[in-house]
Design an enzyme around this catalytic site. Structure first.
Site, short mmCIF file in Angstrom:
data_model
loop_
_atom_site.label_atom_id
_atom_site.label_comp_id
_atom_site.label_asym_id
_atom_site.label_seq_id
_atom_site.Cartn_x
_atom_site.Cartn_y
_atom_site.Cartn_z
N ASP A 30 0.85 -1.19 0.00
CA ASP A 30 0.00 0.00 0.00
C ASP A 30 0.89 1.25 0.00
O ASP A 30 1.87 1.33 0.73
CB ASP A 30 -0.90 -0.02 1.24
CG ASP A 30 -2.03 1.00 1.15
OD1 ASP A 30 -3.18 0.57 1.13
OD2 ASP A 30 -1.74 2.22 1.12
N ILE A 31 0.51 2.23 -0.82
CA ILE A 31 1.33 3.43 -0.99
C ILE A 31 1.26 4.36 0.23
O ILE A 31 2.17 5.16 0.45
CB ILE A 31 0.92 4.19 -2.29
CG1 ILE A 31 2.04 5.10 -2.78
CG2 ILE A 31 -0.36 4.97 -2.10
CD1 ILE A 31 3.19 4.39 -3.38
N ASN A 86 -12.98 -3.15 2.73
CA ASN A 86 -14.01 -2.11 2.78
C ASN A 86 -14.89 -2.13 1.53
O ASN A 86 -14.38 -2.31 0.42
CB ASN A 86 -13.34 -0.73 2.87
CG ASN A 86 -12.49 -0.58 4.12
OD1 ASN A 86 -12.82 -1.13 5.17
ND2 ASN A 86 -11.38 0.16 4.02
N HIS A 92 -15.68 3.30 4.21
CA HIS A 92 -14.29 3.73 4.07
C HIS A 92 -13.61 3.23 2.80
O HIS A 92 -12.38 3.25 2.68
CB HIS A 92 -13.46 3.31 5.29
CG HIS A 92 -12.38 4.28 5.66
ND1 HIS A 92 -11.21 4.40 4.97
CD2 HIS A 92 -12.32 5.21 6.64
CE1 HIS A 92 -10.46 5.33 5.52
NE2 HIS A 92 -11.13 5.85 6.52
N GLN A 93 -14.38 2.79 1.80
CA GLN A 93 -13.74 2.37 0.55
C GLN A 93 -13.41 3.61 -0.29
O GLN A 93 -14.27 4.47 -0.51
CB GLN A 93 -14.67 1.45 -0.25
CG GLN A 93 -13.99 0.90 -1.51
CD GLN A 93 -14.87 -0.08 -2.28
OE1 GLN A 93 -16.07 -0.20 -2.00
NE2 GLN A 93 -14.29 -0.78 -3.24
N HIS A 99 -10.42 -5.02 -2.87
CA HIS A 99 -9.07 -5.26 -2.34
C HIS A 99 -9.16 -5.66 -0.87
O HIS A 99 -10.02 -5.19 -0.14
CB HIS A 99 -8.18 -4.03 -2.50
CG HIS A 99 -8.79 -2.75 -2.00
ND1 HIS A 99 -9.72 -2.06 -2.71
CD2 HIS A 99 -8.60 -2.07 -0.84
CE1 HIS A 99 -10.08 -0.98 -2.04
NE2 HIS A 99 -9.43 -0.97 -0.88
N PHE A 100 -8.26 -6.54 -0.50
CA PHE A 100 -8.09 -6.95 0.89
C PHE A 100 -6.81 -6.32 1.40
O PHE A 100 -5.77 -6.41 0.75
CB PHE A 100 -8.00 -8.48 1.00
CG PHE A 100 -9.30 -9.18 0.78
CD1 PHE A 100 -9.84 -9.30 -0.49
CD2 PHE A 100 -10.00 -9.73 1.85
CE1 PHE A 100 -11.06 -9.94 -0.69
CE2 PHE A 100 -11.21 -10.37 1.66
CZ PHE A 100 -11.74 -10.47 0.38
P1 5GP Z 1 -9.73 1.57 0.78
O1 5GP Z 1 -9.98 2.73 1.71
O2 5GP Z 1 -10.40 1.75 -0.58
O3 5GP Z 1 -10.08 0.25 1.42
O4 5GP Z 1 -8.18 1.52 0.55
C1 5GP Z 1 -7.53 1.90 -0.63
C2 5GP Z 1 -6.05 1.78 -0.38
O5 5GP Z 1 -5.39 1.90 -1.62
C3 5GP Z 1 -5.50 2.87 0.54
O6 5GP Z 1 -4.91 2.26 1.68
C4 5GP Z 1 -4.49 3.60 -0.33
O7 5GP Z 1 -3.34 3.99 0.37
C5 5GP Z 1 -4.17 2.58 -1.41
N1 5GP Z 1 -3.79 3.17 -2.69
C6 5GP Z 1 -4.47 4.13 -3.37
N2 5GP Z 1 -3.84 4.43 -4.51
C7 5GP Z 1 -2.73 3.63 -4.57
C8 5GP Z 1 -1.69 3.47 -5.53
O8 5GP Z 1 -1.62 4.13 -6.57
N3 5GP Z 1 -0.74 2.55 -5.25
C9 5GP Z 1 -0.77 1.79 -4.12
N4 5GP Z 1 0.20 0.91 -3.94
N5 5GP Z 1 -1.74 1.91 -3.20
C10 5GP Z 1 -2.72 2.82 -3.41
#
Ligand code: 5GP
Length: 138
Positions: A30-31, A86, A92-93, A99-100
């Site tokens: 995760d970034i 999420n 919080h998505q 994604h997990f």
């Molecule tokens: P969500 O809140 O949708 O469950 O989580 C999305 C996750 O994707 C976040 O933790 C965010 O940091 C990660 N993310 C978003 N854009 C990127 C990206 O371009 N690269 C990577 N590696 N992670 C990302």
């Protein structure tokens, strides 16, 4: 489903720190990690939320989640971790491609959870369980 940043990562148009790939699944760091080792596991199938995912992709993710969790723990030295998934803005998505999250717990770093439990209403629970069981059968 609308194009997301994860579709671009799957196609290699945006770089990622890849940790695993097979025909149906990709996993990468995760970034914006909640802790060191925070890893995302995604299906290559472009489903926005988990309820829209095929059984085949769901099984492929389920097959590798324990192995990926072990690998993240081995690499980070963490002993405890959370799996988070999420669905929807209110939940919080932010990226609408299933994604997990594998989130190691390191001291105070990791997933914080608000866990406000409520009393159980058995009459309501009985009716609800029957309703869900019927919906599962389709
Ligand atoms: P969500 O809140 O949708 O469950 O989580 C999305 C996750 O994707 C976040 O933790 C965010 O940091 C990660 N993310 C978003 N854009 C990127 C990206 O371009 N690269 C990577 N590696 N992670 C990302």
């Amino acid at each position: 489903m609308a194009e997301t940043i994860f579709s671009k990562i799957i196609r290699g148009e945006i770089p990622c720190h890849k940790v695993y790939e097979d025909d149906l699944v990709l996993a990468f760091l995760d970034i914006n990690p909640l802790s060191v080792g925070h890893t995302l596991v995604i299906p290559k199938e472009p489903a926005a939320t988990l309820d829209q995912l095929s059984d085949e992709s769901a099984a492929a993710i389920g097959r590798v989640l324990p192995r990926l969790s072990r690998a993240v723990l081995a690499a980070t030295g963490a002993k405890d971790w959370n799996i988070l998934q999420n669905n929807g803005v209110a939940a919080h998505q932010a990226v609408f491609h299933v994604h997990f999250h594998i989130i190691p717990k390191h001291d105070d770093a990791g997933l914080g959870i608000g866990w406000k439990q409520r009393n159980f209403d058995h009459a309501q629970g009985k009716a609800l369980a029957a309703q869900i069981a019927a919906a599962v059968k389709g």
